[in-house]
Design a protein around this motif. Structure first.
Motif, short mmCIF file in Angstrom:
data_model
loop_
_atom_site.label_atom_id
_atom_site.label_comp_id
_atom_site.label_asym_id
_atom_site.label_seq_id
_atom_site.Cartn_x
_atom_site.Cartn_y
_atom_site.Cartn_z
N VAL A 44 0.82 -1.20 0.00
CA VAL A 44 0.00 0.00 0.00
C VAL A 44 0.86 1.26 0.00
N GLY A 45 0.58 2.17 -0.92
CA GLY A 45 1.24 3.46 -0.97
C GLY A 45 2.45 3.49 -1.90
N ILE A 46 2.72 4.67 -2.41
CA ILE A 46 3.80 4.85 -3.39
C ILE A 46 5.15 4.40 -2.86
N GLU A 47 5.50 4.80 -1.64
CA GLU A 47 6.82 4.45 -1.11
C GLU A 47 6.97 2.94 -0.95
N ALA A 48 5.92 2.28 -0.50
CA ALA A 48 5.97 0.82 -0.34
C ALA A 48 6.05 0.13 -1.69
N ILE A 49 5.32 0.65 -2.67
CA ILE A 49 5.36 0.09 -4.03
C ILE A 49 6.75 0.28 -4.62
N LYS A 50 7.32 1.46 -4.43
CA LYS A 50 8.67 1.75 -4.92
C LYS A 50 9.68 0.79 -4.27
#
Length: 75
Positions: free
Chosen positions: A42-48
């Motif tokens: 969940v979330g951009i930083e976690a996806i990155k």
């Protein structure tokens, strides 16, 4: 604003290039990425972070990049 098709094409190009920053930029801040074999991220930083880890550990990714270079006539 990009069309859905443009987003998908940009995502695929970024994935093939191993460009984690561009991949992450295509997600909404509250986005959920759910890979079949893994728990949702969940979330951009976690996806990155997920893609950074996957690209750094996946042998197939290195081979795929070599194949793409050969297929495009690059060395």
């Amino acid at each position: 604003m990009l069309s859905p098709k443009e987003v998908v094409n940009k995502w695929v190009d970024a994935f093939n290039a191993g460009d984690v920053n561009t991949i992450a930029s295509l997600y909404d801040n509250g986005a959920i990425n759910h890979q079949v074999a893994n728990e949702p991220v969940v979330g951009i930083e976690a996806i990155k972070a997920m893609f950074t880890n996957e690209f750094s550990t996946a042998k197939w990714f290195v081979l795929w990049k070599i194949f793409l270079k050969m297929d495009n006539g690059l060395s």
